[in-house]
Scaffold this active site. Structure first.
Site, PDB file in Angstrom:
ATOM      1  N   SER A 148      20.095  15.172 -84.124  1.00  0.00           N
ATOM      2  CA  SER A 148      21.294  14.918 -84.897  1.00  0.00           C
ATOM      3  C   SER A 148      21.157  15.388 -86.347  1.00  0.00           C
ATOM      4  CB  SER A 148      21.635  13.427 -84.800  1.00  0.00           C
ATOM      5  OG  SER A 148      22.924  13.152 -85.251  1.00  0.00           O
ATOM      6  N   LYS A 155      20.945  17.455 -80.258  1.00  0.00           N
ATOM      7  CA  LYS A 155      22.076  16.524 -80.366  1.00  0.00           C
ATOM      8  C   LYS A 155      22.845  16.873 -81.630  1.00  0.00           C
ATOM      9  CE  LYS A 155      24.379  12.537 -80.968  1.00  0.00           C
ATOM     10  NZ  LYS A 155      25.529  12.657 -81.854  1.00  0.00           N
TER      11      LYS A 155
END
Length: 162
Positions: A69, A94
């Site tokens: 992320s 991600k």
């Protein structure tokens, strides 16, 4: 008065986008930290300012499968902009933008509303980032309390600060 920075993003699951951009701003001189792309392909630039504290200091970033992320967006921005060498293993992949929706029964639903791209347009979601210097850390290394990725980062940093 540090000669360089080794940024360890291994096993960092990410965090808030604003914080990711603030950290990137410390290392990058203006421009962007990447893009947020919605389902219609519209790009929103994640803009940076010029007020960082470490704009010229050498940087090495450690990444692994647990880097996800926001940490991937940060590492990708530093890699794409030529500010850092990435060492380790491919990251998690991600790079989706999620929005939390509260439901009337008290539960919640995360809805994916976009994707993050690095400054060079690389999609993080499903792909992850490939390090410049791929280097595994084995169970044997962990057992013997060795960290070959950090050792390699120190070697790279020494060559960049000499």
């Amino acid at each position: 008065k540090a000669a360089g920075i080794i940024l360890d993003l291994r096993n960092n699951p990410g965090g808030l986008l604003d914080t990711t951009v603030e950290v990137a701003n410390q290392f990058l001189r203006g421009g962007d930290a990447g893009y947020q792309v919605d389902r219609n392909g519209r790009k929103e630039m994640l803009r940076l300012t010029n007020d960082g504290e470490a704009l010229d200091i050498p940087v090495v970033v450690l990444v692994n499968r647990g880097s996800a992320s926001g940490s991937e967006l940060l590492a990708g921005a530093l890699q794409d902009r030529g500010r850092a060498v990435l060492i380790g293993t491919r990251t998690f992949g991600k790079g989706s933008v999620n929005h939390l929706r509260q439901l009337s029964d008290g539960s919640a639903l995360y809805v994916t509303i976009g994707r993050w791209l690095t400054p060079n347009g690389r999609q993080i979601e499903g792909n992850g980032l490939t390090p410049d210097i791929p280097l595994e850390m084995t169970e044997e290394d962990v057992k013997n309390q060795k960290d070959p990725q950090l050792e390699r980062a120190i070697e790279v940093m020494r060559t960049r600060t000499s």
